[in-house]
Enzyme design. Structure first.
Site, PDB file in Angstrom:
ATOM      1  N   GLN A   2       0.840  -1.200   0.000  1.00 52.44           N
ATOM      2  CA  GLN A   2       0.000   0.000   0.000  1.00 52.44           C
ATOM      3  C   GLN A   2       0.876   1.252   0.000  1.00 52.44           C
ATOM      4  O   GLN A   2       1.540   1.554   0.997  1.00 52.44           O
ATOM      5  CB  GLN A   2      -0.877  -0.006   1.258  1.00 52.44           C
ATOM      6  CG  GLN A   2      -1.815   1.179   1.379  1.00 52.44           C
ATOM      7  CD  GLN A   2      -2.456   1.267   2.753  1.00 52.44           C
ATOM      8  OE1 GLN A   2      -1.827   0.970   3.768  1.00 52.44           O
ATOM      9  NE2 GLN A   2      -3.711   1.666   2.797  1.00 52.44           N
ATOM     10  N   GLY A   3       0.863   1.995  -1.107  1.00 53.81           N
ATOM     11  CA  GLY A   3       1.655   3.225  -1.196  1.00 53.81           C
ATOM     12  C   GLY A   3       0.779   4.443  -1.040  1.00 53.81           C
ATOM     13  O   GLY A   3       0.483   5.149  -2.006  1.00 53.81           O
ATOM     14  N   SER A  61       0.908   6.618   2.292  1.00 52.57           N
ATOM     15  CA  SER A  61       1.604   7.634   3.093  1.00 52.57           C
ATOM     16  C   SER A  61       2.843   8.167   2.392  1.00 52.57           C
ATOM     17  O   SER A  61       3.519   7.462   1.655  1.00 52.57           O
ATOM     18  CB  SER A  61       2.026   7.045   4.435  1.00 52.57           C
ATOM     19  OG  SER A  61       0.932   6.465   5.083  1.00 52.57           O
ATOM     20  N   SER A  84       4.486  -1.103   3.988  1.00 50.65           N
ATOM     21  CA  SER A  84       4.727  -2.422   4.592  1.00 50.65           C
ATOM     22  C   SER A  84       5.034  -3.457   3.520  1.00 50.65           C
ATOM     23  O   SER A  84       4.410  -3.472   2.461  1.00 50.65           O
ATOM     24  CB  SER A  84       3.499  -2.876   5.394  1.00 50.65           C
ATOM     25  OG  SER A  84       3.245  -1.964   6.429  1.00 50.65           O
ATOM     26  N   GLU A 140     -10.107  -1.642   5.492  1.00 48.21           N
ATOM     27  CA  GLU A 140      -8.935  -1.775   6.355  1.00 48.21           C
ATOM     28  C   GLU A 140      -9.339  -1.748   7.834  1.00 48.21           C
ATOM     29  O   GLU A 140      -8.793  -2.463   8.649  1.00 48.21           O
ATOM     30  CB  GLU A 140      -7.931  -0.648   6.042  1.00 48.21           C
ATOM     31  CG  GLU A 140      -6.622  -0.775   6.828  1.00 48.21           C
ATOM     32  CD  GLU A 140      -5.546   0.210   6.380  1.00 48.21           C
ATOM     33  OE1 GLU A 140      -5.849   1.098   5.564  1.00 48.21           O
ATOM     34  OE2 GLU A 140      -4.415   0.068   6.844  1.00 48.21           O
TER      35      GLU A 140
HETATM   36  C1  FAD Z   1       3.672  -0.468  11.387  1.00 49.43           C
HETATM   37  C2  FAD Z   1       3.141   0.511  10.399  1.00 49.43           C
HETATM   38  C3  FAD Z   1       2.812   0.076   9.133  1.00 49.43           C
HETATM   39  C4  FAD Z   1       2.336   0.988   8.184  1.00 49.43           C
HETATM   40  N1  FAD Z   1       2.079   0.517   6.914  1.00 49.43           N
HETATM   41  C5  FAD Z   1       1.702   1.402   5.968  1.00 49.43           C
HETATM   42  C6  FAD Z   1       1.535   0.974   4.621  1.00 49.43           C
HETATM   43  O1  FAD Z   1       1.696  -0.200   4.303  1.00 49.43           O
HETATM   44  N2  FAD Z   1       1.191   1.884   3.690  1.00 49.43           N
HETATM   45  C7  FAD Z   1       0.979   3.194   3.995  1.00 49.43           C
HETATM   46  O2  FAD Z   1       0.647   3.957   3.102  1.00 49.43           O
HETATM   47  N3  FAD Z   1       1.147   3.643   5.261  1.00 49.43           N
HETATM   48  C8  FAD Z   1       1.508   2.777   6.252  1.00 49.43           C
HETATM   49  N4  FAD Z   1       1.696   3.220   7.553  1.00 49.43           N
HETATM   50  C9  FAD Z   1       1.576   4.656   7.797  1.00 49.43           C
HETATM   51  C10 FAD Z   1       0.482   5.092   8.721  1.00 49.43           C
HETATM   52  O3  FAD Z   1      -0.756   5.075   8.080  1.00 49.43           O
HETATM   53  C11 FAD Z   1       0.877   6.501   9.190  1.00 49.43           C
HETATM   54  O4  FAD Z   1       2.038   6.369   9.993  1.00 49.43           O
HETATM   55  C12 FAD Z   1      -0.196   7.187   9.971  1.00 49.43           C
HETATM   56  O5  FAD Z   1      -1.300   7.476   9.170  1.00 49.43           O
HETATM   57  C13 FAD Z   1       0.299   8.462  10.655  1.00 49.43           C
HETATM   58  O6  FAD Z   1       0.978   9.320   9.772  1.00 49.43           O
HETATM   59  P1  FAD Z   1       2.417   9.893  10.153  1.00 49.43           P
HETATM   60  O7  FAD Z   1       3.273   8.741  10.511  1.00 49.43           O
HETATM   61  O8  FAD Z   1       2.854  10.756   9.035  1.00 49.43           O
HETATM   62  O9  FAD Z   1       2.213  10.755  11.438  1.00 49.43           O
HETATM   63  P2  FAD Z   1       1.709  12.268  11.510  1.00 49.43           P
HETATM   64  O10 FAD Z   1       0.526  12.433  10.641  1.00 49.43           O
HETATM   65  O11 FAD Z   1       2.853  13.178  11.296  1.00 49.43           O
HETATM   66  O12 FAD Z   1       1.235  12.338  13.012  1.00 49.43           O
HETATM   67  C14 FAD Z   1       2.130  12.564  14.101  1.00 49.43           C
HETATM   68  C15 FAD Z   1       1.306  12.791  15.355  1.00 49.43           C
HETATM   69  O13 FAD Z   1       0.460  13.926  15.174  1.00 49.43           O
HETATM   70  C16 FAD Z   1      -0.889  13.584  15.370  1.00 49.43           C
HETATM   71  N5  FAD Z   1      -1.742  14.312  14.443  1.00 49.43           N
HETATM   72  C17 FAD Z   1      -1.572  14.515  13.112  1.00 49.43           C
HETATM   73  N6  FAD Z   1      -2.589  15.186  12.586  1.00 49.43           N
HETATM   74  C18 FAD Z   1      -3.463  15.416  13.589  1.00 49.43           C
HETATM   75  C19 FAD Z   1      -4.730  16.059  13.695  1.00 49.43           C
HETATM   76  N7  FAD Z   1      -5.366  16.590  12.664  1.00 49.43           N
HETATM   77  N8  FAD Z   1      -5.294  16.099  14.905  1.00 49.43           N
HETATM   78  C20 FAD Z   1      -4.694  15.557  15.983  1.00 49.43           C
HETATM   79  N9  FAD Z   1      -3.524  14.937  15.954  1.00 49.43           N
HETATM   80  C21 FAD Z   1      -2.914  14.862  14.772  1.00 49.43           C
HETATM   81  C22 FAD Z   1      -0.965  12.096  15.109  1.00 49.43           C
HETATM   82  O14 FAD Z   1      -2.063  11.495  15.771  1.00 49.43           O
HETATM   83  C23 FAD Z   1       0.354  11.615  15.646  1.00 49.43           C
HETATM   84  O15 FAD Z   1       0.244  11.438  17.029  1.00 49.43           O
HETATM   85  C24 FAD Z   1       2.168   2.331   8.516  1.00 49.43           C
HETATM   86  C25 FAD Z   1       2.486   2.769   9.811  1.00 49.43           C
HETATM   87  C26 FAD Z   1       2.971   1.883  10.746  1.00 49.43           C
HETATM   88  C27 FAD Z   1       3.320   2.380  12.113  1.00 49.43           C
END
Ligand code: FAD
Lengths: 380, 283
Positions: free
Chosen positions: A121-122, A124, A156, A242
């Site tokens: 899944q691409g 993020s 992932s 999902e």
């Molecule tokens: C183990 C794992 C597997 C994953 N696999 C995939 C995958 O296969 N494909 C894929 O596309 N993605 C994947 N992800 C990505 C995942 O969907 C993102 O990490 C997640 O959506 C959060 O985005 P970020 O990491 O950029 O954090 P950020 O968006 O930068 O968030 C950082 C912090 O800020 C908070 N925050 C951000 N915006 C808000 C808001 N509006 N209000 C309140 N709080 C906020 C968040 O809750 C978090 O605590 C994976 C993540 C993990 C940990």
């Protein structure tokens, strides 16, 4: 309100249970969690076994209740989980099944079911996680191809995937085009020139996910699912799957682990601590309720025609937290052994930390519950 | 499996809600009757079949099961119905007049007896009962000496807690939509949104547990349901109070009544420690 299963459902369960008992005897040893090629081979072989026995398409075609029974029984029997097939079976597949053309369904669905092709899944990007719609990876038309450049992150099992469900920006954001409107959903072959995958090490020590750099990668226009610039709507279909039934098997697993934690505590003497006993007792209530909530959500989906509703967010919020509490309790029971990476629970405790982040963080889920279920005004 | 309300169950819930809300909607009516049982309402509930819901039809009841009883008590919890409804319900068929709402029945429940002086019939040994200055202005309480005697109404108390948790969540959401600060409804602020979202999660998890325990009739499952419903009622009331700001700290809002009642119910039926120990020993 009825918690008994129909005769037909019980028959499905009985046949499955009997089949599992023999099928699992032939299972090879599990590969190490760090060996992704090994895990791919193992997970796809199991999917092939399911397919040959007629269970290949249970995630898409079976009724929600049958899917629930399938996940419950396979977990109880200790069968492998979807693993590397997660994206293909649980969200790219259902998305293509409901939004793809007949040709696309014929091209992509059978290989997923037969365990021949693995998807990732691409979605993020480094600057677009929670705020997914602000993604910047660009795609422009060149004849019958899209040319894609940009980068993705947290993908992932990208290392071992054949296909990627990719979100790209096909129209730049402007006053006329809000960020949700210029996104397109593409199926990108992972062996196309211009893709570089750089594995990232997780805090649990594995290379479960990766960074992807896309440098003028050519993707046929025919690989677009849905219309150009209509990718956000398609994505919402993907995400509802999902968060829908994806955790059913895990709730069953957590209840089993809780029993094991209690046994270990009785063995090593920590059971004499009433505070610990009460903590485990409360977790028993918690996981039992989460199982009932799953049955409630599944029954609702069954009544409303199969698409998981916003109830998935309610479930995910509580479950992700409960799972972390479970492994914290395990660590309390283990004492020093909780610091030993050789212990399965130590690794599981580390992995549990992903649950409040992956698939939409708890904060984002709370926004969804507040705005979509409770109808509170959208923040700015 | 169809773990959803049937049409009949929905209709029952609507009927009980209309009856109760019609009589108990205004705070003034609650305050005026503080410490007294509204005998008229009690008889009306009896006539509507509230107390005899689970009695077989040949004994003058409605012949429904625990899931329906739980739905009715959820409604009672929503509106803070004063009086020993659980004990009266359980006494229907045993005590003359209980099923019809002619007799008010209370019972020793844990270490407490609610409504001792107002009740017509008291079940259990109340020698040495001492009055408390009850924290809940709508529920007079006595404490009885000796070891706790767990009551039979675990699941019904849990259902009342559920109703209260749902109600305080709704109240908080409604207030958050209307009350404005900094030029917008406070519900647009994430800190408030997240309080409300967690309230819904607590209520929905408790609901699944309470309904399932009613369907299975399993005592351990009922213990777990009470645990989660106690928690949902108490914590939702606190969060609701927070969302209401200064208003939440007054007698003008119902929030404090929900919190105080939730504290009382948490000590009735089965208290948390006992439930947790029982659940742990089954692991
Ligand atoms: C183990 C794992 C597997 C994953 N696999 C995939 C995958 O296969 N494909 C894929 O596309 N993605 C994947 N992800 C990505 C995942 O969907 C993102 O990490 C997640 O959506 C959060 O985005 P970020 O990491 O950029 O954090 P950020 O968006 O930068 O968030 C950082 C912090 O800020 C908070 N925050 C951000 N915006 C808000 C808001 N509006 N209000 C309140 N709080 C906020 C968040 O809750 C978090 O605590 C994976 C993540 C993990 C940990």
């Amino acid at each position: 309100m009825d918690l008994t299963y129909t005769e037909e459902e019980e028959a499905f369960r009985a046949v499955l249970r009997e089949w599992l008992a023999t099928a699992l005897l032939k299972l090879p040893d599990r590969p190490s969690p760090h060996d992704w090629p090994g895990r791919r081979a193992y997970d796809t072989a199991w999917q092939r076994t399911l397919y040959d026995a007629g269970y290949g398409h249970v995630h898409w075609d079976a009724s929600p209740t049958q899917r629930l029974i399938f996940l419950e029984e396979t977990e109880k029997a200790g069968a492998p989980y979807v693993g590397a097939n997660f994206v293909g079976l649980l969200h790219a597949g259902p998305t293509i099944a409901s939004e793809g053309t007949p040709e696309q369904r014929a091209r992509w669905l059978p290989p997923v079911l037969r365990g021949e092709e693995v998807w990732c899944q691409g979605f993020s990007e480094p600057d677009a996680g929670s705020d997914l719609a602000s993604l910047r990876t660009r795609a422009w038309r060149d004849g019958d191809h899209y040319v894609v450049s940009g980068s993705k992150i947290w993908t992932s099992h990208a290392e071992v995937a054949d296909w990627c469900e990719l979100l790209v920006r096909t129209t730049p954001v402007s006053e006329a085009v809000p960020k949700h409107r210029g996104i397109t959903w593409l199926a990108m072959p992972m062996d196309a020139p211009g893709i570089t995958v750089r594995p990232l090490r997780t805090l649990a020590g594995s290379t479960e996910f990766a960074e992807m750099f896309l440098d003028e990668v050519r993707v046929p226009v025919a690989h677009r699912v849905g219309d150009e610039n209509d990718g956000w709507r398609v994505t919402m279909v993907t995400l509802s799957y999902e968060r829908g039934t994806a955790f059913v098997g895990e709730v069953v697993a957590c209840r089993r682990v809780l029993g094991e934690i209690a046994r270990e505590a009785r063995r090593n003497g920590r059971w004499d601590d009433p505070a610990l006993r009460r903590r485990l007792g409360r977790l028993a209530a918690e996981f039992s309720a989460l199982w009932r909530l799953t049955q409630w959500n599944v029954s609702e989906a069954q009544r409303t025609g199969g698409v998981p509703g916003a109830g998935g967010s309610v479930f995910k919020l509580r479950y992700s937290h409960a799972r972390q509490e479970l492994y914290d309790a395990a660590a309390h029971v283990l004492g020093e052994d909780a610091l030993d990476l050789g212990h399965e629970w130590t690794l599981d405790r580390l992995s549990s930390l992903a649950y409040t982040i992956a698939a939409g963080t708890s904060q984002i889920q709370q926004n969804i519950v507040a705005e979509r279920i409770l109808g509170l005004p959208k923040g700015r | 499996m169809d773990f959803q309300l049937t049409d009949d169950q929905r209709a029952l819930r609507t009927g009980v809600r209309e009856l109760l809300e019609g009589r108990l909607s205004s705070r003034a009516s609650l305050r005026d009757t503080a410490g007294r049982i509204d005998r008229g309402l009690w008889r009306e509930l009896g006539e509507a079949g509230f107390f005899s819901l689970a009695l077989p039809e040949d004994r003058g009841g409605v012949g429904l099961g625990p899931p329906e009883a739980v739905l009715a008590f959820e409604e009672a919890g929503r509106v803070l119905l004063p009086g020993p409804a659980v004990a009266t319900f359980l006494a229907a068929g045993e005590v003359v007049g209980a099923g019809t709402g002619e007799a008010v029945v209370t019972a020793v429940d844990g270490t407490l007896v609610p409504w001792l002086e107002e009740a017509d019939v008291v079940q259990g040994d109340v020698t040495g009962a001492v009055p408390l200055r009850s924290v809940d202005p709508l529920t007079p309480l006595h404490r009885v000496p000796g070891a706790p005697r767990p009551g039979r109404g675990v699941l019904l108390h849990a259902a009342e807690q559920l109703g209260s948790a749902v109600r305080t969540c709704e109240t908080a959401v409604q207030y958050a939509r209307e009350r404005e600060q900094f030029g917008q409804p406070i519900g647009a602020f994430q800190a408030v949104k997240h309080l409300c979202a967690q309230m819904l999660v607590r209520a929905e998890v408790a609901r699944a547990a309470v309904y399932a325990a009613a369907v299975t009739g399993d005592a351990l499952e009922a213990a777990g349901a009470k645990l989660l419903a106690d928690d949902a009622a108490v914590r939702n009331a606190r969060d609701c109070l927070q969302v209401h700001g200064g208003m939440g700290f007054t007698w003008e809002a119902d929030v404090h009544l929900h919190l105080k009642r939730a504290w009382v119910r948490a000590r009735l039926g089965q208290v948390a420690d006992e439930a947790e120990e029982a659940l742990a020993s089954a692991l």
